[in-house]
Design a protein around this motif. Structure first.
Motif, PDB file in Angstrom:
ATOM      1  N   LEU A 188      37.553  35.637  54.032  1.00  0.00           N
ATOM      2  CA  LEU A 188      36.662  35.084  53.019  1.00  0.00           C
ATOM      3  C   LEU A 188      36.278  36.138  51.983  1.00  0.00           C
ATOM      4  O   LEU A 188      36.211  35.850  50.788  1.00  0.00           O
ATOM      5  CB  LEU A 188      35.407  34.503  53.683  1.00  0.00           C
ATOM      6  N   VAL A 189      36.026  37.347  52.448  1.00  0.00           N
ATOM      7  CA  VAL A 189      35.708  38.430  51.516  1.00  0.00           C
ATOM      8  C   VAL A 189      36.901  38.707  50.613  1.00  0.00           C
ATOM      9  O   VAL A 189      36.757  38.915  49.396  1.00  0.00           O
ATOM     10  CB  VAL A 189      35.300  39.695  52.294  1.00  0.00           C
ATOM     11  N   PHE A 190      38.092  38.674  51.188  1.00  0.00           N
ATOM     12  CA  PHE A 190      39.312  38.906  50.409  1.00  0.00           C
ATOM     13  C   PHE A 190      39.477  37.841  49.333  1.00  0.00           C
ATOM     14  O   PHE A 190      39.872  38.138  48.195  1.00  0.00           O
ATOM     15  CB  PHE A 190      40.517  38.911  51.355  1.00  0.00           C
ATOM     16  N   LEU A 191      39.174  36.584  49.676  1.00  0.00           N
ATOM     17  CA  LEU A 191      39.307  35.506  48.705  1.00  0.00           C
ATOM     18  C   LEU A 191      38.197  35.534  47.666  1.00  0.00           C
ATOM     19  O   LEU A 191      38.434  35.221  46.487  1.00  0.00           O
ATOM     20  CB  LEU A 191      39.294  34.155  49.432  1.00  0.00           C
ATOM     21  N   ALA A 192      36.989  35.900  48.085  1.00  0.00           N
ATOM     22  CA  ALA A 192      35.848  35.833  47.180  1.00  0.00           C
ATOM     23  C   ALA A 192      35.787  37.011  46.217  1.00  0.00           C
ATOM     24  O   ALA A 192      35.213  36.883  45.126  1.00  0.00           O
ATOM     25  CB  ALA A 192      34.547  35.769  47.982  1.00  0.00           C
ATOM     26  N   PHE A 193      36.375  38.134  46.576  1.00  0.00           N
ATOM     27  CA  PHE A 193      36.255  39.331  45.741  1.00  0.00           C
ATOM     28  C   PHE A 193      36.739  39.119  44.305  1.00  0.00           C
ATOM     29  O   PHE A 193      36.009  39.449  43.356  1.00  0.00           O
ATOM     30  CB  PHE A 193      37.004  40.500  46.383  1.00  0.00           C
ATOM     31  N   PRO A 194      37.948  38.565  44.070  1.00  0.00           N
ATOM     32  CA  PRO A 194      38.380  38.400  42.665  1.00  0.00           C
ATOM     33  C   PRO A 194      37.461  37.496  41.859  1.00  0.00           C
ATOM     34  O   PRO A 194      37.190  37.774  40.682  1.00  0.00           O
ATOM     35  CB  PRO A 194      39.789  37.781  42.807  1.00  0.00           C
ATOM     36  N   PHE A 195      36.974  36.424  42.488  1.00  0.00           N
ATOM     37  CA  PHE A 195      36.116  35.491  41.754  1.00  0.00           C
ATOM     38  C   PHE A 195      34.766  36.115  41.440  1.00  0.00           C
ATOM     39  O   PHE A 195      34.246  35.969  40.318  1.00  0.00           O
ATOM     40  CB  PHE A 195      35.933  34.212  42.556  1.00  0.00           C
ATOM     41  N   LEU A 196      34.192  36.831  42.384  1.00  0.00           N
ATOM     42  CA  LEU A 196      32.905  37.480  42.134  1.00  0.00           C
ATOM     43  C   LEU A 196      33.040  38.562  41.063  1.00  0.00           C
ATOM     44  O   LEU A 196      32.159  38.723  40.213  1.00  0.00           O
ATOM     45  CB  LEU A 196      32.367  38.074  43.437  1.00  0.00           C
ATOM     46  N   TRP A 197      34.148  39.283  41.103  1.00  0.00           N
ATOM     47  CA  TRP A 197      34.361  40.306  40.080  1.00  0.00           C
ATOM     48  C   TRP A 197      34.588  39.665  38.713  1.00  0.00           C
ATOM     49  O   TRP A 197      34.183  40.206  37.690  1.00  0.00           O
ATOM     50  CB  TRP A 197      35.546  41.181  40.468  1.00  0.00           C
ATOM     51  N   LEU A 198      35.239  38.495  38.706  1.00  0.00           N
ATOM     52  CA  LEU A 198      35.437  37.761  37.453  1.00  0.00           C
ATOM     53  C   LEU A 198      34.101  37.353  36.844  1.00  0.00           C
ATOM     54  O   LEU A 198      33.883  37.509  35.635  1.00  0.00           O
ATOM     55  CB  LEU A 198      36.286  36.525  37.717  1.00  0.00           C
ATOM     56  N   ILE A 199      33.200  36.848  37.672  1.00  0.00           N
ATOM     57  CA  ILE A 199      31.873  36.456  37.174  1.00  0.00           C
ATOM     58  C   ILE A 199      31.132  37.671  36.634  1.00  0.00           C
ATOM     59  O   ILE A 199      30.521  37.624  35.557  1.00  0.00           O
ATOM     60  CB  ILE A 199      31.062  35.780  38.299  1.00  0.00           C
ATOM     61  N   SER A 200      31.187  38.773  37.375  1.00  0.00           N
ATOM     62  CA  SER A 200      30.504  39.985  36.933  1.00  0.00           C
ATOM     63  C   SER A 200      31.058  40.459  35.586  1.00  0.00           C
ATOM     64  O   SER A 200      30.292  40.812  34.678  1.00  0.00           O
ATOM     65  CB  SER A 200      30.672  41.084  37.985  1.00  0.00           C
ATOM     66  N   THR A 201      32.369  40.427  35.437  1.00  0.00           N
ATOM     67  CA  THR A 201      32.997  40.885  34.192  1.00  0.00           C
ATOM     68  C   THR A 201      32.646  39.972  33.026  1.00  0.00           C
ATOM     69  O   THR A 201      32.462  40.432  31.896  1.00  0.00           O
ATOM     70  CB  THR A 201      34.520  40.948  34.368  1.00  0.00           C
ATOM     71  N   ALA A 202      32.553  38.666  33.291  1.00  0.00           N
ATOM     72  CA  ALA A 202      32.264  37.712  32.220  1.00  0.00           C
ATOM     73  C   ALA A 202      30.903  37.953  31.576  1.00  0.00           C
ATOM     74  O   ALA A 202      30.713  37.646  30.394  1.00  0.00           O
ATOM     75  CB  ALA A 202      32.343  36.288  32.766  1.00  0.00           C
ATOM     76  N   PHE A 203      29.970  38.507  32.325  1.00  0.00           N
ATOM     77  CA  PHE A 203      28.614  38.706  31.795  1.00  0.00           C
ATOM     78  C   PHE A 203      28.330  40.159  31.402  1.00  0.00           C
ATOM     79  O   PHE A 203      27.199  40.488  31.061  1.00  0.00           O
ATOM     80  CB  PHE A 203      27.576  38.251  32.824  1.00  0.00           C
ATOM     81  N   LYS A 204      29.335  41.016  31.445  1.00  0.00           N
ATOM     82  CA  LYS A 204      29.119  42.410  31.089  1.00  0.00           C
ATOM     83  C   LYS A 204      29.313  42.636  29.592  1.00  0.00           C
ATOM     84  O   LYS A 204      30.254  42.105  29.005  1.00  0.00           O
ATOM     85  CB  LYS A 204      30.086  43.318  31.861  1.00  0.00           C
ATOM     86  N   PRO A 205      28.465  43.441  28.954  1.00  0.00           N
ATOM     87  CA  PRO A 205      28.694  43.810  27.553  1.00  0.00           C
ATOM     88  C   PRO A 205      29.851  44.795  27.445  1.00  0.00           C
ATOM     89  O   PRO A 205      30.297  45.367  28.438  1.00  0.00           O
ATOM     90  CB  PRO A 205      27.366  44.443  27.136  1.00  0.00           C
ATOM     91  N   ALA A 206      30.327  44.997  26.238  1.00  0.00           N
ATOM     92  CA  ALA A 206      31.504  45.837  26.005  1.00  0.00           C
ATOM     93  C   ALA A 206      31.354  47.256  26.554  1.00  0.00           C
ATOM     94  O   ALA A 206      32.301  47.786  27.156  1.00  0.00           O
ATOM     95  CB  ALA A 206      31.825  45.868  24.515  1.00  0.00           C
ATOM     96  N   PRO A 207      30.208  47.941  26.371  1.00  0.00           N
ATOM     97  CA  PRO A 207      30.097  49.308  26.921  1.00  0.00           C
ATOM     98  C   PRO A 207      30.279  49.369  28.433  1.00  0.00           C
ATOM     99  O   PRO A 207      30.874  50.314  28.953  1.00  0.00           O
ATOM    100  CB  PRO A 207      28.676  49.736  26.508  1.00  0.00           C
TER     101      PRO A 207
END
Length: 279
Positions: free
Chosen positions: A21-40
């Motif tokens: 489950l951690v293996f499957l969830a990691f890409p999606f959680l990282w995708l969400i984190s990246t989507a809300f990060k500013p450029a810097p």
């Protein structure tokens, strides 16, 4: 003794499941984190899970750079049409395969298994030539036909399991009571097959919604491209990704699939297990 050995085995199973489950969830959680990060923060050498300054700028930029709504509309049209057509075709075929035991049913089952072994690359050239002769290249209708044909084998596999799970004695009892074949199918069999039909339709929808390769090859006009193809436009000419908008657009593209899976996951799992056991 068996109880002692079963507890470590069960703990090992839960641990393996947790790791999966951690293996499957990691890409999606990282995708969400990246989507809300500013450029810097996207260019930081020390990335963090939670953005220090969450922003919606990536979502605004994604909609400004690419026609996401139009692409989502194309994907929705293709996916819904493919799912409905596949279910309409697969349901009567699955009923015949499940109730009739003979060479035809055996051959159909063999086709279901063999068809899943063909990779996309192997069939794309003859498929392209056939669609070209039918003047269906760069056409949403042509793409719908491809998705219907590609999803039919697994749809049949699922529905055959559901049909075989319906006791034939119920249909025989309805016939004894004077109901005709059509009345029996509509009043007795169809309601019991409803969960399987819904699960199969959702499977076909998600398959078409997420498919990329056929859409990339068969659709050339920008106004007809589907959402997975549009996502590749966030990559520059040298392969450099516009990471923030790409993550935001990809996150939005996954929401329909996740929502559908969350709603019908039990029915899909039940259909797959029934197909595996009964087929």
């Amino acid at each position: 003794m068996s109880l002692r050995t079963s507890r470590p085995a069960r703990a090992g199973q839960y641990l393996a499941l947790l790791c999966y489950l951690v293996f499957l969830a990691f890409p999606f959680l990282w995708l969400i984190s990246t989507a809300f990060k500013p450029a810097p923060e996207l260019g930081s050498l020390h990335p963090t899970w939670i953005p220090d300054s969450p922003t919606l700028e990536n979502f605004r930029q994604a909609f400004d750079e690419q026609p996401l709504l139009r692409a989502a509309g194309n994907s929705l049209t293709v996916a819904l049409s493919a799912a409905l057509i596949a279910v309409v075709i697969a349901t009567p075929m699955a009923y015949v395969m499940a109730r009739q035991r003979g060479r035809l049913a055996t051959a159909a089952t063999g086709w279901v298994v063999v068809s899943q072994a063909f990779p996309f690359v192997l069939v794309i050239i003859p498929l392209f030539l056939v669609l070209k002769n039918l003047h269906l290249i760069n056409s949403l209708f042509g793409l719908i036909i491809v998705y219907v044909v590609w999803s039919l084998p697994f749809a049949l596999w699922m529905l055959v399991g559901y049909v075989r799970a319906v006791p034939a004695e119920l249909e025989e009892a309805a016939a004894v009571d004077g109901a005709g074949r059509l009345r029996t199918l509509v009043s007795v069999t169809a309601p019991l097959l409803a969960p399987g039909i819904v699960a199969t339709a959702m499977f076909a929808f998600i398959t078409a919604w997420n498919e990329f390769f056929f859409a990339l090859v068969l659709l050339k006009s920008p106004e007809k491209q589907t959402l997975p193809v549009i996502l590749t436009h966030f990559l520059g000419a040298e392969g450099v990704a516009d990471l923030g908008p790409l993550a935001a657009a990809a996150f939005l593209a996954t929401i329909p699939s996740l929502a559908i899976f969350a709603i019908i996951q039990r029915r899909i799992t039940g259909g797959m297990l029934a197909g595996a056991v009964k087929t």
